[in-house]
Every structure is written in C-alpha cells, then in structure tokens.
Design a protein around this motif. Structure first.
Motif, mmCIF file in Angstrom:
data_model
loop_
_atom_site.group_PDB
_atom_site.id
_atom_site.type_symbol
_atom_site.label_atom_id
_atom_site.label_comp_id
_atom_site.label_asym_id
_atom_site.label_seq_id
_atom_site.Cartn_x
_atom_site.Cartn_y
_atom_site.Cartn_z
ATOM 1 N N ASP A 9 -4.954 57.213 19.407
ATOM 2 C CA ASP A 9 -3.554 57.619 19.249
ATOM 3 C C ASP A 9 -3.187 58.750 20.209
ATOM 4 O O ASP A 9 -2.034 58.865 20.628
ATOM 5 C CB ASP A 9 -3.288 58.058 17.806
ATOM 6 N N ASP A 10 -4.174 59.577 20.565
ATOM 7 C CA ASP A 10 -3.909 60.672 21.507
ATOM 8 C C ASP A 10 -3.595 60.150 22.908
ATOM 9 O O ASP A 10 -3.040 60.897 23.729
ATOM 10 C CB ASP A 10 -5.119 61.608 21.582
ATOM 11 N N LEU A 11 -3.952 58.916 23.195
ATOM 12 C CA LEU A 11 -3.722 58.355 24.522
ATOM 13 C C LEU A 11 -2.308 57.806 24.677
ATOM 14 O O LEU A 11 -1.888 57.491 25.781
ATOM 15 C CB LEU A 11 -4.737 57.239 24.812
ATOM 16 N N ILE A 12 -1.596 57.689 23.557
ATOM 17 C CA ILE A 12 -0.203 57.225 23.587
ATOM 18 C C ILE A 12 0.681 58.439 23.798
ATOM 19 O O ILE A 12 0.718 59.360 22.976
ATOM 20 C CB ILE A 12 0.171 56.511 22.268
ATOM 21 N N LEU A 13 1.404 58.471 24.891
ATOM 22 C CA LEU A 13 2.122 59.680 25.304
ATOM 23 C C LEU A 13 3.633 59.568 25.188
ATOM 24 O O LEU A 13 4.338 60.539 25.458
ATOM 25 C CB LEU A 13 1.760 60.015 26.765
ATOM 26 N N ARG A 14 4.134 58.417 24.771
ATOM 27 C CA ARG A 14 5.589 58.217 24.796
ATOM 28 C C ARG A 14 6.033 57.444 23.551
ATOM 29 O O ARG A 14 5.307 56.580 23.059
ATOM 30 C CB ARG A 14 5.962 57.439 26.065
ATOM 31 N N ASP A 15 7.215 57.782 23.057
ATOM 32 C CA ASP A 15 7.835 57.066 21.938
ATOM 33 C C ASP A 15 6.864 56.936 20.769
ATOM 34 O O ASP A 15 6.599 55.850 20.258
ATOM 35 C CB ASP A 15 8.296 55.670 22.392
ATOM 36 N N LYS A 16 6.361 58.083 20.308
ATOM 37 C CA LYS A 16 5.350 58.084 19.260
ATOM 38 C C LYS A 16 5.887 57.585 17.920
ATOM 39 O O LYS A 16 5.105 57.198 17.048
ATOM 40 C CB LYS A 16 4.783 59.494 19.092
ATOM 41 N N ASP A 17 7.191 57.606 17.727
ATOM 42 C CA ASP A 17 7.732 57.067 16.483
ATOM 43 C C ASP A 17 7.567 55.554 16.414
ATOM 44 O O ASP A 17 7.376 54.983 15.336
ATOM 45 C CB ASP A 17 9.220 57.429 16.349
ATOM 46 N N SER A 18 7.662 54.900 17.564
ATOM 47 C CA SER A 18 7.553 53.445 17.607
ATOM 48 C C SER A 18 6.138 52.972 17.907
ATOM 49 O O SER A 18 5.702 51.920 17.424
ATOM 50 C CB SER A 18 8.507 52.866 18.660
ATOM 51 N N PHE A 19 5.406 53.736 18.725
ATOM 52 C CA PHE A 19 4.061 53.355 19.129
ATOM 53 C C PHE A 19 3.070 54.419 18.662
ATOM 54 O O PHE A 19 3.098 55.559 19.129
ATOM 55 C CB PHE A 19 3.974 53.187 20.652
ATOM 56 N N SER B 299 -0.606 51.790 29.659
ATOM 57 C CA SER B 299 0.325 52.030 30.770
ATOM 58 C C SER B 299 1.683 51.400 30.487
ATOM 59 O O SER B 299 2.725 51.958 30.853
ATOM 60 C CB SER B 299 -0.258 51.494 32.082
ATOM 61 N N LEU B 300 1.708 50.226 29.830
ATOM 62 C CA LEU B 300 2.981 49.600 29.482
ATOM 63 C C LEU B 300 3.791 50.487 28.548
ATOM 64 O O LEU B 300 5.012 50.606 28.687
ATOM 65 C CB LEU B 300 2.736 48.240 28.820
ATOM 66 N N VAL B 301 3.119 51.104 27.596
ATOM 67 C CA VAL B 301 3.803 51.968 26.633
ATOM 68 C C VAL B 301 4.188 53.294 27.278
ATOM 69 O O VAL B 301 5.328 53.766 27.155
ATOM 70 C CB VAL B 301 2.913 52.204 25.398
ATOM 71 N N GLY C 54 7.072 53.104 29.623
ATOM 72 C CA GLY C 54 8.312 52.565 29.062
ATOM 73 C C GLY C 54 8.578 51.124 29.444
ATOM 74 O O GLY C 54 9.671 50.608 29.198
ATOM 75 N N ALA C 55 7.574 50.439 30.024
ATOM 76 C CA ALA C 55 7.774 49.042 30.417
ATOM 77 C C ALA C 55 7.932 48.147 29.194
ATOM 78 O O ALA C 55 8.655 47.144 29.227
ATOM 79 C CB ALA C 55 6.606 48.568 31.275
ATOM 80 N N VAL C 56 7.254 48.488 28.114
ATOM 81 C CA VAL C 56 7.383 47.774 26.846
ATOM 82 C C VAL C 56 8.064 48.695 25.845
ATOM 83 O O VAL C 56 7.695 49.864 25.715
ATOM 84 C CB VAL C 56 6.004 47.325 26.312
ATOM 85 N N LYS C 57 9.051 48.170 25.130
ATOM 86 C CA LYS C 57 9.845 48.978 24.206
ATOM 87 C C LYS C 57 9.723 48.431 22.791
ATOM 88 O O LYS C 57 9.239 47.314 22.574
ATOM 89 C CB LYS C 57 11.306 48.996 24.649
ATOM 90 N N GLY D 236 9.285 40.133 24.878
ATOM 91 C CA GLY D 236 8.128 41.003 25.018
ATOM 92 C C GLY D 236 6.964 40.295 25.682
ATOM 93 O O GLY D 236 6.280 40.864 26.546
ATOM 94 N N ARG D 237 6.729 39.048 25.282
ATOM 95 C CA ARG D 237 5.636 38.287 25.889
ATOM 96 C C ARG D 237 5.889 38.058 27.377
ATOM 97 O O ARG D 237 4.974 38.164 28.203
ATOM 98 C CB ARG D 237 5.451 36.951 25.162
ATOM 99 N N LYS D 238 7.128 37.747 27.739
ATOM 100 C CA LYS D 238 7.461 37.545 29.154
ATOM 101 C C LYS D 238 7.225 38.829 29.948
ATOM 102 O O LYS D 238 6.693 38.793 31.062
ATOM 103 C CB LYS D 238 8.916 37.102 29.293
ATOM 104 N N THR D 239 7.622 39.958 29.376
ATOM 105 C CA THR D 239 7.441 41.249 30.057
ATOM 106 C C THR D 239 5.969 41.546 30.284
ATOM 107 O O THR D 239 5.553 41.951 31.379
ATOM 108 C CB THR D 239 8.079 42.379 29.230
ATOM 109 N N VAL D 240 5.151 41.336 29.245
ATOM 110 C CA VAL D 240 3.724 41.632 29.355
ATOM 111 C C VAL D 240 3.045 40.677 30.323
ATOM 112 O O VAL D 240 2.214 41.090 31.147
ATOM 113 C CB VAL D 240 3.062 41.575 27.963
ATOM 114 N N LEU D 241 3.377 39.402 30.260
ATOM 115 C CA LEU D 241 2.754 38.419 31.147
ATOM 116 C C LEU D 241 3.057 38.713 32.615
ATOM 117 O O LEU D 241 2.171 38.621 33.474
ATOM 118 C CB LEU D 241 3.217 37.011 30.785
ATOM 119 N N ALA D 242 4.301 39.083 32.908
ATOM 120 C CA ALA D 242 4.663 39.403 34.294
ATOM 121 C C ALA D 242 3.913 40.635 34.773
ATOM 122 O O ALA D 242 3.399 40.670 35.900
ATOM 123 C CB ALA D 242 6.173 39.623 34.396
#
Length: 343
Positions: free
Chosen positions: A178-188, A262-264, A267-270, A288-294
């Motif tokens: 969890d310490d490695l998640i640096l953005r949007d901690k309410d959602s991720f 890195s996606l989180v 901000g590439a994945v929301k 979301g799947r399209k974003t991750v696959l690309a």
C-alpha cells in the motif's frame, strides 16, 4: 530482429520470411531487412502476421531449426517441427524432472530467488525515489525480511518447504504494498491480496495484469517446445498452466507489479475504469481493459538490459528469453537456471 541464444527473433509485425540459398531472409515489403544462415541458428520465433514461405518451412524441417509463429502481441499460433523433433526428448526430460523432486527443487528455488530479489528491489526503488512520501521504516523492515527469506531458500529440502518460504515472503512484500501507491489513495489502496473475486480496484488491476503475464509465459513455453501444463513448483491441475505459473513468479514484481503501480501513480487508470458486480467483486470495465491492454503493449516495447545475457531486449521478450534459458537447463546445457534478477 534480434539474435539471442542461437534464436532469431523477428519482431517486425509486417515482415515476411523466405528462403534464399539456405538462408532465412526477412522482408518488409520490397525491402530486405536481413539474411541469416539457417545453419547458424537453432530456432526462429516470428511475431509477424505475414508468416513464412513453404520453402523456408521445409528447409527448417530439414535443418532441424524450430520455427514458431506468434501474433505481434505475443499470442502463440503454432510451430513447424521436423522429423527429428527434439521437442519430444525435451518434454520427456521435463516430465522426468517434474516427477523427481530432488531434480525439480533447484529450478523451483531459482524461480523463487528471482521473485524475492525483484520484490525487494521494487520496495528499495520506491524507498529511494519517494523517500519523503512513503513509510521508509515499514518498507525497510519488509525489505530486510525478504533479504532474510532469500538466505533460507538454499536450505529448503522440499517443494513444500519452499512454498512456505515463498508464502511468508509474499505476505511481507504485500504488507508494504500500500505504501507503493502514491496517488488517489481513496480509490486505490491495498490491504491484502484478494482473488476470485478481487475485492478492491488495486487487486482487480493486479489480477488482470497477472493474467496477461501468464498468457505471455504460456506462449513463450509453447514456442520453445516445453509443456506449459507440467510445472516444477505449482502442482498439476486440469486446465492450469503450472509451468507458466512457475516461470512468471520471478516476473510478477519486476514486470506486472511495477506496471500496475505505474498506471495508478501516473493517473493512466482511474476509479471510473472499474465496476462492482453482484458477488462483491471489483473488475475492470470495458474501457479500463482497453486502457490497460494498450499500455501493456507499449510497456512491452520498452527496452532493458538483460541481467544474464547483458544484451538489450524489450520487456516483451523477457519471458521468451527465460523460457529459452529454461530449455537449456533442462537439456543440461546450463548447470543451473539463471533467474531474471533486474535492477
């Protein structure tokens, strides 16, 4: 196009392979990209949708050169095998090793050594790059625990004992995840690893990326002639690619976890890229799947220096190179399997 471990990797997706004077010739339209003597290689792996000429396939069979076809994204299609078909002997040796724990244990230990090394590196890199934003004390504590776990791998005398060391080390690693998640901690956020179904967005993302990685490992093993369903550490079950799961252990932290983080963190994945289903599980939605696959395809195109070969390759080729190293270990060409330890 790359030549590694006596294997020709053809990566240009619109290339066509033909035969010319016992050479494999790589064409792109009217342009000749390369010509390589068939006698100098053991295998060709083509990631092109155009294929190869029947004349080349016949000559590969005659010269006992393996020819495997994949989609440009790495999906395995088929292989052309000659009458000598060394895959039979390779698979028989694979099965013998899998059935004899004293023989399979050293290879399984190498898989887990690579995994723990890469887990520790992921923690250490985050601590180094974001020292003011993370819990340094907790990350350092779990990194030290992973280091201690690595020291005990060589003392394991059974696969079950090895699984126990790996399981405890995974708990230490995910305790600090969890310490490695640096953005949007309410959602991720990350509390514990949950599967079938994943119960939060981070677990949903990890599960999806692990599935992509498992597919790449399965394709890599099929391409080199190994049976992806007969593993050395994961037990055999109908429909489970046990050897692919073995192979991907060392890739989970360095390839999959870093990619998902890195996606989180960029901000590439929301949060809007996920949906909750009736069973309480959280999954990526269609967008979301399209974003991750690309993003996954772009990530696989990035280059690194392979730690064992000291050659620059793309991330996407790592499972294929390691599968080749595994075949050489099984055949006895290497004394031990060299795990992927990247830093």
């Amino acid at each position: 196009m790359r030549k590694l471990l006596n294997t020709l990797f053809v990566m240009t997706e619109d290339s066509y392979l033909s035969l010319e004077n016992d050479n494999v010739v790589v064409h792109q339209g009217d342009k000749k990209l390369a010509s390589v003597p068939l006698r100098s290689i053991e295998q060709i792996m083509s990631f092109s949708y155009k294929g190869a000429s029947p004349a080349l396939m016949g000559k590969c069979s005659e010269f006992d050169v393996g020819l495997s076809f994949f989609s440009p994204h790495g999906r395995y299609y088929c292989s052309v095998l000659g009458e000598k078909n060394r895959n039979v002997l390779l698979r028989r040796e694979q099965f013998r090793i899998a059935d004899a724990e004293p023989n399979s244990l050293p290879i399984a230990q190498s898989f887990i050594a690579g995994k723990l090394f890469n887990c520790r590196w992921v923690l250490e890199r985050t601590k180094r790059d974001h020292v003011m934003r993370v819990n340094v004390e907790r990350i350092s504590e779990k990194s030290a625990a992973l280091h201690d776990a690595m020291q005990t791998l060589g003392t394991c005398i059974s696969i079950d004992e090895l699984r126990g060391v790996e399981g405890n080390a995974a708990k230490d690693y995910f305790f600090a995840f969890d310490d490695l998640i640096l953005r949007d901690k309410d959602s991720f956020f990350f509390e514990t690893r949950s599967r079938r179904p994943p119960l939060d967005r981070m677990n949903a993302l990890l599960s999806f990326v692990y599935a992509l990685l498992a597919g790449d490992c399965t394709a890599a093993l099929q391409g080199v002639g190994l049976d992806p369903y007969v593993g050395f550490m994961h037990v055999d079950r109908p429909g489970r690619a046990s050897l692919a799961l073995d192979l991907m252990e060392e890739f989970r932290p360095a390839i999959a976890d870093r990619f998902a983080l890195s996606l989180v963190n960029t901000g590439a994945v929301k949060s809007t890229n996920f949906e909750e289903r009736e069973n309480g599980g959280i999954f990526l939605n269609e967008q979301g799947r399209k974003t991750v696959l690309a993003a996954w395809q772009r990530h696989k195109a990035q280059t690194i220096t392979h730690p064992f070969l000291n050659e620059k390759i793309s991330w996407g080729l790592v499972p294929y190179v390691q599968a080749l190293l595994l075949t050489r270990t099984i055949r006895g060409d290497l004394d031990a399997y060299p795990p992927f330890m990247w830093k």
